[in-house]
Design a protein around this motif. Structure first.
Motif, PDB file in Angstrom:
ATOM      1  N   ILE A  96       0.874  -1.173   0.000  1.00 51.71           N
ATOM      2  CA  ILE A  96       0.000   0.000   0.000  1.00 51.71           C
ATOM      3  C   ILE A  96       0.916   1.229   0.000  1.00 51.71           C
ATOM      4  O   ILE A  96       1.736   1.392   0.899  1.00 51.71           O
ATOM      5  N   CYS A 110      -7.837  -1.684   4.708  1.00 52.98           N
ATOM      6  CA  CYS A 110      -6.955  -1.733   3.545  1.00 52.98           C
ATOM      7  C   CYS A 110      -7.560  -1.003   2.359  1.00 52.98           C
ATOM      8  O   CYS A 110      -6.844  -0.316   1.619  1.00 52.98           O
ATOM      9  N   GLU A 148      -5.619   1.998   0.540  1.00 57.45           N
ATOM     10  CA  GLU A 148      -5.267   1.873  -0.878  1.00 57.45           C
ATOM     11  C   GLU A 148      -5.731   3.073  -1.692  1.00 57.45           C
ATOM     12  O   GLU A 148      -5.205   3.335  -2.767  1.00 57.45           O
TER      13      GLU A 148
END
Length: 70
Positions: free
Chosen positions: A2, A64, A68
C-alpha cells in the motif's frame, strides 16, 4: 504493498505500528467509516505513526480499502 504505508514494524501482539503518509486525512476517512486507530502525534520520533489493532477479516479489508485510496 500500500503506497501510503512507509514502514510497518514487526509485532508479536495483535496490533501493528505503522508509519503512514497523509495520516491525518486518512484518519478522518477512517473515522467516517467507524474505524479507529491510535495516532502518536505527541511523540516526535513517531511522527506519522499509528497503532492499528488487528480485527476481523472484514474489518482489516475495510481498513486496507481506505489505505489503498491514498
Amino acid at each position: 504493498n500500500i503506497r501510503c504505508v512507509n514502514k510497518v514494524w514487526p509485532s508479536k501482539g495483535n496490533f501493528l505500528l505503522a508509519r503512514i503518509d497523509n495520516l491525518n486525512a486518512i484518519n478522518n476517512e477512517l473515522i467516517k467509516n467507524n474505524i479507529l486507530i491510535r495516532i502518536f502525534s505527541d511523540k516526535p520520533e513517531l511522527h506519522n505513526c499509528t497503532r492499528i489493532t488487528i480485527g476481523t477479516k472484514a474489518e482489516n479489508n475495510a481498513l486496507c480499502e481506505i489505505l489503498e485510496g491514498y
